[in-house]
Design a protein around this motif. Structure first.
Motif, PDB file in Angstrom:
ATOM      1  N   ALA A  21       0.869  -1.263  -0.034  1.00  0.00           N
ATOM      2  CA  ALA A  21      -0.139  -0.153   0.369  1.00  0.00           C
ATOM      3  C   ALA A  21       0.560   1.822   0.095  1.00  0.00           C
ATOM      4  CB  ALA A  21      -0.631  -0.414   0.878  1.00  0.00           C
ATOM      5  N   TYR A  22       2.026   1.224   0.955  1.00  0.00           N
ATOM      6  CA  TYR A  22       3.098   2.876   1.019  1.00  0.00           C
ATOM      7  C   TYR A  22       3.717   3.216  -0.378  1.00  0.00           C
ATOM      8  CZ  TYR A  22       1.974   2.444   5.788  1.00  0.00           C
ATOM      9  OH  TYR A  22       1.900   2.251   7.271  1.00  0.00           O
ATOM     10  N   PHE A  23       3.433   1.376  -1.156  1.00  0.00           N
ATOM     11  CA  PHE A  23       4.892   1.403  -2.774  1.00  0.00           C
ATOM     12  C   PHE A  23       4.077   2.386  -3.279  1.00  0.00           C
ATOM     13  CE2 PHE A  23       5.438  -0.653  -7.162  1.00  0.00           C
ATOM     14  CZ  PHE A  23       6.785  -0.297  -6.658  1.00  0.00           C
ATOM     15  N   ILE A  24       2.201   1.782  -3.257  1.00  0.00           N
ATOM     16  CA  ILE A  24       1.804   1.951  -4.722  1.00  0.00           C
ATOM     17  C   ILE A  24       0.847   3.617  -4.650  1.00  0.00           C
ATOM     18  CG2 ILE A  24      -0.846   2.106  -5.475  1.00  0.00           C
ATOM     19  CD1 ILE A  24       0.831  -0.169  -6.174  1.00  0.00           C
ATOM     20  N   GLN A  25       1.059   4.172  -3.433  1.00  0.00           N
ATOM     21  CA  GLN A  25       0.894   5.564  -2.789  1.00  0.00           C
ATOM     22  C   GLN A  25       2.131   6.256  -3.054  1.00  0.00           C
ATOM     23  OE1 GLN A  25      -1.013   6.317   1.249  1.00  0.00           O
ATOM     24  NE2 GLN A  25      -1.105   3.875   1.529  1.00  0.00           N
ATOM     25  N   PHE A  26       3.528   5.601  -2.897  1.00  0.00           N
ATOM     26  CA  PHE A  26       4.523   6.594  -3.422  1.00  0.00           C
ATOM     27  C   PHE A  26       4.430   6.668  -4.570  1.00  0.00           C
ATOM     28  CE2 PHE A  26       9.021   6.277  -5.001  1.00  0.00           C
ATOM     29  CZ  PHE A  26       9.233   7.070  -4.565  1.00  0.00           C
ATOM     30  N   LEU A  27       4.169   5.205  -5.650  1.00  0.00           N
ATOM     31  CA  LEU A  27       4.396   5.559  -7.012  1.00  0.00           C
ATOM     32  C   LEU A  27       3.350   6.590  -7.832  1.00  0.00           C
ATOM     33  CD1 LEU A  27       5.901   4.444  -9.116  1.00  0.00           C
ATOM     34  CD2 LEU A  27       4.049   2.259  -9.357  1.00  0.00           C
ATOM     35  N   ILE A  29       1.994   9.037  -6.737  1.00  0.00           N
ATOM     36  CA  ILE A  29       2.542  10.536  -5.989  1.00  0.00           C
ATOM     37  C   ILE A  29       3.755  11.136  -6.850  1.00  0.00           C
ATOM     38  CG2 ILE A  29       3.190  12.334  -4.200  1.00  0.00           C
ATOM     39  CD1 ILE A  29       1.711  10.762  -1.897  1.00  0.00           C
ATOM     40  N   PHE A  30       4.161  10.134  -7.207  1.00  0.00           N
ATOM     41  CA  PHE A  30       5.678  10.418  -7.851  1.00  0.00           C
ATOM     42  C   PHE A  30       5.230  10.511  -9.550  1.00  0.00           C
ATOM     43  CE2 PHE A  30       9.821   8.607  -9.772  1.00  0.00           C
ATOM     44  CZ  PHE A  30      10.248   9.483  -9.026  1.00  0.00           C
ATOM     45  N   SER A  31       4.467   9.726  -9.437  1.00  0.00           N
ATOM     46  CA  SER A  31       3.984   9.883 -11.217  1.00  0.00           C
ATOM     47  C   SER A  31       3.114  10.385 -11.105  1.00  0.00           C
ATOM     48  CB  SER A  31       3.008   8.518 -11.508  1.00  0.00           C
ATOM     49  OG  SER A  31       1.818   8.647 -10.667  1.00  0.00           O
ATOM     50  N   VAL A  32       2.259  10.793 -10.609  1.00  0.00           N
ATOM     51  CA  VAL A  32       1.640  12.439 -10.992  1.00  0.00           C
ATOM     52  C   VAL A  32       2.389  13.966 -10.724  1.00  0.00           C
ATOM     53  CG1 VAL A  32      -0.106  14.850  -9.310  1.00  0.00           C
ATOM     54  CG2 VAL A  32      -0.287  11.715  -9.428  1.00  0.00           C
ATOM     55  N   LEU A 109      -6.852  13.381 -23.257  1.00  0.00           N
ATOM     56  CA  LEU A 109      -6.836  11.522 -23.045  1.00  0.00           C
ATOM     57  C   LEU A 109      -5.743  11.843 -21.357  1.00  0.00           C
ATOM     58  CD1 LEU A 109      -7.149  10.067 -25.544  1.00  0.00           C
ATOM     59  CD2 LEU A 109      -9.034   9.816 -24.200  1.00  0.00           C
ATOM     60  N   ARG A 110      -4.664  12.638 -21.903  1.00  0.00           N
ATOM     61  CA  ARG A 110      -3.389  12.586 -20.326  1.00  0.00           C
ATOM     62  C   ARG A 110      -4.594  12.961 -19.541  1.00  0.00           C
ATOM     63  NH1 ARG A 110       1.309  16.120 -23.160  1.00  0.00           N
ATOM     64  NH2 ARG A 110       1.901  14.459 -25.549  1.00  0.00           N
ATOM     65  N   MET A 111      -5.821  13.720 -19.273  1.00  0.00           N
ATOM     66  CA  MET A 111      -6.409  14.721 -18.153  1.00  0.00           C
ATOM     67  C   MET A 111      -6.795  13.218 -17.489  1.00  0.00           C
ATOM     68  SD  MET A 111      -8.168  17.748 -18.786  1.00  0.00           S
ATOM     69  CE  MET A 111      -8.251  17.842 -16.708  1.00  0.00           C
ATOM     70  N   PHE A 112      -6.748  11.723 -18.112  1.00  0.00           N
ATOM     71  CA  PHE A 112      -7.038  11.520 -17.464  1.00  0.00           C
ATOM     72  C   PHE A 112      -5.768  10.297 -16.382  1.00  0.00           C
ATOM     73  CE2 PHE A 112     -10.238   9.205 -20.767  1.00  0.00           C
ATOM     74  CZ  PHE A 112     -11.361   9.562 -20.375  1.00  0.00           C
ATOM     75  N   ARG A 113      -4.908  10.265 -16.437  1.00  0.00           N
ATOM     76  CA  ARG A 113      -4.175   9.544 -15.871  1.00  0.00           C
ATOM     77  C   ARG A 113      -3.766  11.008 -14.470  1.00  0.00           C
ATOM     78  NH1 ARG A 113       1.364  11.471 -19.422  1.00  0.00           N
ATOM     79  NH2 ARG A 113       3.028  10.899 -17.819  1.00  0.00           N
ATOM     80  N   LEU A 114      -4.863  12.338 -14.189  1.00  0.00           N
ATOM     81  CA  LEU A 114      -5.386  12.518 -12.898  1.00  0.00           C
ATOM     82  C   LEU A 114      -5.965  12.020 -12.105  1.00  0.00           C
ATOM     83  CD1 LEU A 114      -5.515  15.949 -14.031  1.00  0.00           C
ATOM     84  CD2 LEU A 114      -3.395  15.072 -13.019  1.00  0.00           C
ATOM     85  N   PHE A 115      -6.593  10.660 -12.323  1.00  0.00           N
ATOM     86  CA  PHE A 115      -7.395   9.333 -11.943  1.00  0.00           C
ATOM     87  C   PHE A 115      -6.436   8.816 -10.681  1.00  0.00           C
ATOM     88  CE2 PHE A 115     -10.902  10.945 -14.973  1.00  0.00           C
ATOM     89  CZ  PHE A 115     -11.439  10.244 -14.215  1.00  0.00           C
ATOM     90  N   ARG A 116      -4.808   8.779 -11.321  1.00  0.00           N
ATOM     91  CA  ARG A 116      -4.441   8.251 -10.300  1.00  0.00           C
ATOM     92  C   ARG A 116      -4.110   8.999  -9.479  1.00  0.00           C
ATOM     93  NH1 ARG A 116       0.514   7.720 -13.927  1.00  0.00           N
ATOM     94  NH2 ARG A 116      -0.233   6.481 -15.853  1.00  0.00           N
ATOM     95  N   LEU A 117      -4.983   9.972  -8.781  1.00  0.00           N
ATOM     96  CA  LEU A 117      -5.180  10.867  -7.437  1.00  0.00           C
ATOM     97  C   LEU A 117      -6.123  10.682  -6.787  1.00  0.00           C
ATOM     98  CD1 LEU A 117      -4.284  14.267  -8.394  1.00  0.00           C
ATOM     99  CD2 LEU A 117      -3.114  12.869  -6.783  1.00  0.00           C
ATOM    100  N   PHE A 118      -7.195   9.512  -7.408  1.00  0.00           N
ATOM    101  CA  PHE A 118      -8.552   8.718  -6.664  1.00  0.00           C
ATOM    102  C   PHE A 118      -7.868   7.673  -5.901  1.00  0.00           C
ATOM    103  CE2 PHE A 118     -10.803  11.592  -9.786  1.00  0.00           C
ATOM    104  CZ  PHE A 118     -11.527  12.640  -8.576  1.00  0.00           C
ATOM    105  N   LYS A 119      -7.114   7.120  -6.430  1.00  0.00           N
ATOM    106  CA  LYS A 119      -6.680   5.427  -6.096  1.00  0.00           C
ATOM    107  C   LYS A 119      -6.483   6.135  -5.095  1.00  0.00           C
ATOM    108  CE  LYS A 119      -3.851   3.754  -9.081  1.00  0.00           C
ATOM    109  NZ  LYS A 119      -4.449   2.183  -8.695  1.00  0.00           N
TER     110      LYS A 119
END
Length: 242
Positions: A21-27, A29-32, A109-119
């Motif tokens: 869970a910590y790894f996914i959260q870090f990834l 934030i890092f990808s955003v 379509l690039r804006m869909f990458r922001l959905f990662r924040l909702f994760k």
């Protein structure tokens, strides 16, 4: 294998689950952050290559997580069409679409990458409480939105009849009056379009009063639902202490 993956990807308090869970959260934030860096002008070609490599790595991990969650889900269709299932899918969708579509011509379509924040909602208790509150207040919020849309249209019609003759360039139709209606009811007040007739100003006064209520009502609905969403968890803590 299925049991191992279920313990890994689902939040259950185990050490490996917490680490994942910590790894996914870090990834996330890092990808955003890297997504934001991509928008900087005059980036060196080497930097863009590195950013693309980071994006590819992130998507591979998110894809693994998404497929693993589908694999271990008790009801696969239910997960796929759930809030988190849709968010997980939209978070990786732009990367795979980029192989067949030029994203420079479909920048949206690039804006869909922001959905990662909702994760991140999946890993935050406070956000879980907020999500539960929104579910509890769903009917009230829908009713409020319908009433708000009706008021916006009513305000647009009213100001059109008051101001059309005096300002035909700004209030040429009800559709063009909708901008003023939205700005006024939300109490934003840009000042780019405003009434100049006496009737229009009086009408605007009442619309502004209604607008103040529109801003306050959803706050009360959500705060009340948030209290209800948090209370059961507080009761559980008290029972454990006893």
């Amino acid at each position: 294998m299925k049991t191992y993956l279920k313990d890994l990807v689902e939040i259950n308090g185990t050490k490996k689950s917490r680490r994942f869970a910590y790894f996914i959260q870090f990834l996330i934030i890092f990808s955003v952050i890297t997504f934001s860096i991509e928008t900087l002008p005059d980036l060196k070609p080497q930097t863009r290559v590195v950013l693309k490599a980071i994006e590819a790595f992130s998507v591979i991990i998110f894809t693994f997580e998404y497929l693993a969650r589908i694999y271990v889900a008790d009801s696969k269709p239910k997960f796929v069409f759930s809030f988190f299932g849709i968010v997980d899918f939209l978070a990786i969708l732009p990367f795979y679409l980029s192989f067949g579509i030029d994203l420079r011509s479909l920048r949206l379509l690039r804006m869909f990458r922001l959905f990662r924040l909702f994760k991140l909602v999946r890993y935050n208790k406070a956000m879980h409480h907020f999500a539960n509150a929104m579910k509890l207040a769903k009917e009230q919020i829908i009713l409020f939105m319908i009433i708000t849309l009706m008021l916006i249209y009513f305000a647009a019609v009213g100001i059109y009849y008051f101001e059309n003759e005096a300002q035909p360039e700004h209030f040429s139709s009800i559709f063009s009056s909708l901008w003023w209606s939205i700005v006024t009811l939300t109490t934003v007040g840009y000042g780019d379009v405003y009434p100049i007739t006496v009737g229009g100003r009086i009408f605007t006064f009442f619309i502004l009063m209604i607008g103040l209520g529109i801003v306050a009502i959803p706050t009360g609905i959500i705060s009340s639902s948030l209290t209800k969403a948090v209370e059961p968890h507080d009761d559980e803590k008290e029972d454990k202490l006893k």
